[in-house]
Write a protein that holds these residues in place. Structure first.
Motif, PDB file in Angstrom:
ATOM      1  N   TRP A 177       4.128   5.596  -2.949  1.00 56.74           N
ATOM      2  CA  TRP A 177       4.512   4.760  -4.082  1.00 56.74           C
ATOM      3  C   TRP A 177       3.323   4.453  -4.991  1.00 56.74           C
ATOM      4  O   TRP A 177       3.490   4.309  -6.210  1.00 56.74           O
ATOM      5  CB  TRP A 177       5.190   3.480  -3.606  1.00 56.74           C
ATOM      6  CG  TRP A 177       6.582   3.759  -3.127  1.00 56.74           C
ATOM      7  CD1 TRP A 177       7.016   3.709  -1.837  1.00 56.74           C
ATOM      8  CD2 TRP A 177       7.703   4.153  -3.916  1.00 56.74           C
ATOM      9  NE1 TRP A 177       8.346   4.058  -1.797  1.00 56.74           N
ATOM     10  CE2 TRP A 177       8.797   4.328  -3.042  1.00 56.74           C
ATOM     11  CE3 TRP A 177       7.891   4.387  -5.272  1.00 56.74           C
ATOM     12  CZ2 TRP A 177      10.059   4.720  -3.491  1.00 56.74           C
ATOM     13  CZ3 TRP A 177       9.150   4.776  -5.713  1.00 56.74           C
ATOM     14  CH2 TRP A 177      10.205   4.937  -4.829  1.00 56.74           C
ATOM     15  N   ALA A 178       2.121   4.367  -4.443  1.00 57.30           N
ATOM     16  CA  ALA A 178       0.929   4.184  -5.285  1.00 57.30           C
ATOM     17  C   ALA A 178       0.720   5.411  -6.164  1.00 57.30           C
ATOM     18  O   ALA A 178       0.376   5.289  -7.348  1.00 57.30           O
ATOM     19  CB  ALA A 178      -0.300   3.923  -4.415  1.00 57.30           C
ATOM     20  N   ARG A 179       0.917   6.586  -5.589  1.00 56.67           N
ATOM     21  CA  ARG A 179       0.796   7.818  -6.370  1.00 56.67           C
ATOM     22  C   ARG A 179       1.872   7.887  -7.454  1.00 56.67           C
ATOM     23  O   ARG A 179       1.609   8.316  -8.577  1.00 56.67           O
ATOM     24  CB  ARG A 179       0.897   9.031  -5.433  1.00 56.67           C
ATOM     25  CG  ARG A 179       0.567  10.325  -6.096  1.00 56.67           C
ATOM     26  CD  ARG A 179       0.496  11.448  -5.109  1.00 56.67           C
ATOM     27  NE  ARG A 179       1.803  11.591  -4.446  1.00 56.67           N
ATOM     28  CZ  ARG A 179       2.062  12.479  -3.525  1.00 56.67           C
ATOM     29  NH1 ARG A 179       1.115  13.279  -3.091  1.00 56.67           N
ATOM     30  NH2 ARG A 179       3.257  12.564  -3.000  1.00 56.67           N
ATOM     31  N   TYR A 180       3.082   7.419  -7.138  1.00 59.45           N
ATOM     32  CA  TYR A 180       4.165   7.388  -8.114  1.00 59.45           C
ATOM     33  C   TYR A 180       3.825   6.439  -9.265  1.00 59.45           C
ATOM     34  O   TYR A 180       4.031   6.771 -10.437  1.00 59.45           O
ATOM     35  CB  TYR A 180       5.464   6.963  -7.434  1.00 59.45           C
ATOM     36  CG  TYR A 180       6.645   6.870  -8.356  1.00 59.45           C
ATOM     37  CD1 TYR A 180       7.295   8.017  -8.790  1.00 59.45           C
ATOM     38  CD2 TYR A 180       7.124   5.639  -8.796  1.00 59.45           C
ATOM     39  CE1 TYR A 180       8.384   7.942  -9.636  1.00 59.45           C
ATOM     40  CE2 TYR A 180       8.199   5.552  -9.635  1.00 59.45           C
ATOM     41  CZ  TYR A 180       8.834   6.712 -10.057  1.00 59.45           C
ATOM     42  OH  TYR A 180       9.899   6.625 -10.900  1.00 59.45           O
ATOM     43  N   ARG A 181       3.308   5.251  -8.937  1.00 58.21           N
ATOM     44  CA  ARG A 181       2.918   4.299  -9.994  1.00 58.21           C
ATOM     45  C   ARG A 181       1.803   4.875 -10.860  1.00 58.21           C
ATOM     46  O   ARG A 181       1.812   4.696 -12.084  1.00 58.21           O
ATOM     47  CB  ARG A 181       2.496   2.969  -9.379  1.00 58.21           C
ATOM     48  CG  ARG A 181       3.663   2.128  -8.926  1.00 58.21           C
ATOM     49  CD  ARG A 181       3.240   0.726  -8.519  1.00 58.21           C
ATOM     50  NE  ARG A 181       2.341   0.733  -7.374  1.00 58.21           N
ATOM     51  CZ  ARG A 181       2.747   0.745  -6.110  1.00 58.21           C
ATOM     52  NH1 ARG A 181       4.030   0.747  -5.837  1.00 58.21           N
ATOM     53  NH2 ARG A 181       1.866   0.738  -5.132  1.00 58.21           N
ATOM     54  N   TRP A 182       0.846   5.590 -10.241  1.00 55.88           N
ATOM     55  CA  TRP A 182      -0.229   6.210 -11.008  1.00 55.88           C
ATOM     56  C   TRP A 182       0.344   7.253 -11.969  1.00 55.88           C
ATOM     57  O   TRP A 182      -0.053   7.326 -13.128  1.00 55.88           O
ATOM     58  CB  TRP A 182      -1.241   6.857 -10.058  1.00 55.88           C
ATOM     59  CG  TRP A 182      -2.318   7.593 -10.777  1.00 55.88           C
ATOM     60  CD1 TRP A 182      -3.453   7.071 -11.309  1.00 55.88           C
ATOM     61  CD2 TRP A 182      -2.354   8.993 -11.078  1.00 55.88           C
ATOM     62  NE1 TRP A 182      -4.187   8.059 -11.925  1.00 55.88           N
ATOM     63  CE2 TRP A 182      -3.528   9.247 -11.781  1.00 55.88           C
ATOM     64  CE3 TRP A 182      -1.480  10.050 -10.810  1.00 55.88           C
ATOM     65  CZ2 TRP A 182      -3.856  10.515 -12.233  1.00 55.88           C
ATOM     66  CZ3 TRP A 182      -1.817  11.303 -11.249  1.00 55.88           C
ATOM     67  CH2 TRP A 182      -3.004  11.524 -11.962  1.00 55.88           C
ATOM     68  N   LEU A 183       1.296   8.050 -11.481  1.00 46.09           N
ATOM     69  CA  LEU A 183       1.933   9.055 -12.325  1.00 46.09           C
ATOM     70  C   LEU A 183       2.660   8.407 -13.493  1.00 46.09           C
ATOM     71  O   LEU A 183       2.583   8.885 -14.629  1.00 46.09           O
ATOM     72  CB  LEU A 183       2.912   9.896 -11.493  1.00 46.09           C
ATOM     73  CG  LEU A 183       3.741  10.916 -12.272  1.00 46.09           C
ATOM     74  CD1 LEU A 183       2.846  12.051 -12.761  1.00 46.09           C
ATOM     75  CD2 LEU A 183       4.861  11.446 -11.424  1.00 46.09           C
ATOM     76  N   PRO A 223       5.130   2.700   6.941  1.00 48.08           N
ATOM     77  CA  PRO A 223       4.641   1.875   5.827  1.00 48.08           C
ATOM     78  C   PRO A 223       3.374   2.422   5.165  1.00 48.08           C
ATOM     79  O   PRO A 223       3.208   2.306   3.953  1.00 48.08           O
ATOM     80  CB  PRO A 223       4.370   0.512   6.463  1.00 48.08           C
ATOM     81  CG  PRO A 223       5.179   0.490   7.699  1.00 48.08           C
ATOM     82  CD  PRO A 223       5.285   1.911   8.168  1.00 48.08           C
ATOM     83  N   GLU A 224       2.487   3.026   5.943  1.00 45.66           N
ATOM     84  CA  GLU A 224       1.253   3.562   5.364  1.00 45.66           C
ATOM     85  C   GLU A 224       1.541   4.759   4.457  1.00 45.66           C
ATOM     86  O   GLU A 224       1.011   4.852   3.353  1.00 45.66           O
ATOM     87  CB  GLU A 224       0.296   3.966   6.486  1.00 45.66           C
ATOM     88  CG  GLU A 224      -1.088   4.320   5.994  1.00 45.66           C
ATOM     89  CD  GLU A 224      -2.037   4.573   7.152  1.00 45.66           C
ATOM     90  OE1 GLU A 224      -2.731   5.599   7.100  1.00 45.66           O
ATOM     91  OE2 GLU A 224      -2.066   3.739   8.072  1.00 45.66           O
ATOM     92  N   ASN A 225       2.398   5.665   4.911  1.00 41.20           N
ATOM     93  CA  ASN A 225       2.784   6.809   4.079  1.00 41.20           C
ATOM     94  C   ASN A 225       3.547   6.364   2.843  1.00 41.20           C
ATOM     95  O   ASN A 225       3.340   6.891   1.744  1.00 41.20           O
ATOM     96  CB  ASN A 225       3.642   7.798   4.875  1.00 41.20           C
ATOM     97  CG  ASN A 225       2.838   8.607   5.857  1.00 41.20           C
ATOM     98  OD1 ASN A 225       1.619   8.682   5.765  1.00 41.20           O
ATOM     99  ND2 ASN A 225       3.519   9.217   6.803  1.00 41.20           N
TER     100      ASN A 225
END
Length: 103
Positions: A17-23, A10-12
């Motif tokens: 997914w946070a990096r994907y949303r930022w992108l 879950p941490e990874n």
């Protein structure tokens, strides 16, 4: 049995997914600039022809760029997290040999 994917943690997964949303947010900003520039160029070259031309252009540019961003973002997500390496390669070197024969 296939090895566990790093996205099962879950941490990874949350970080990926946070990096994907930022992108996606970044690409939406870049897409907005591209839409404004393309509409400005159309107006400069053609004047006010039809509102439908501008709506179709804006929707087309937005759809194309955001689809590209979403798909490439998913490629970066799976590759960057190690998800691609967590497969059960049942063919092994046979698949590589078959591709070498084709080339």
């Amino acid at each position: 049995m296939a090895p566990r994917s790093p996205l099962d943690d879950p941490e990874n997964a949350a970080f990926a997914w946070a990096r994907y949303r930022w992108l996606m947010k970044l690409m939406f900003g870049i897409t907005s600039v591209a839409v404004v520039l393309s509409l400005g160029f159309l107006y400069w070259r053609n004047g006010m022809v039809s509102i439908h031309l501008y709506i179709a252009t804006a929707l087309g540019v937005t759809a194309a760029m955001m689809l590209m961003a979403a798909l490439m973002g998913l490629v970066f997500l799976s590759s960057g997290t190690g998800h691609d390496e967590a497969i059960d390669d049942r063919l092994g070197d046979q698949a590589k040999d078959a591709w070498d024969e084709i080339d």
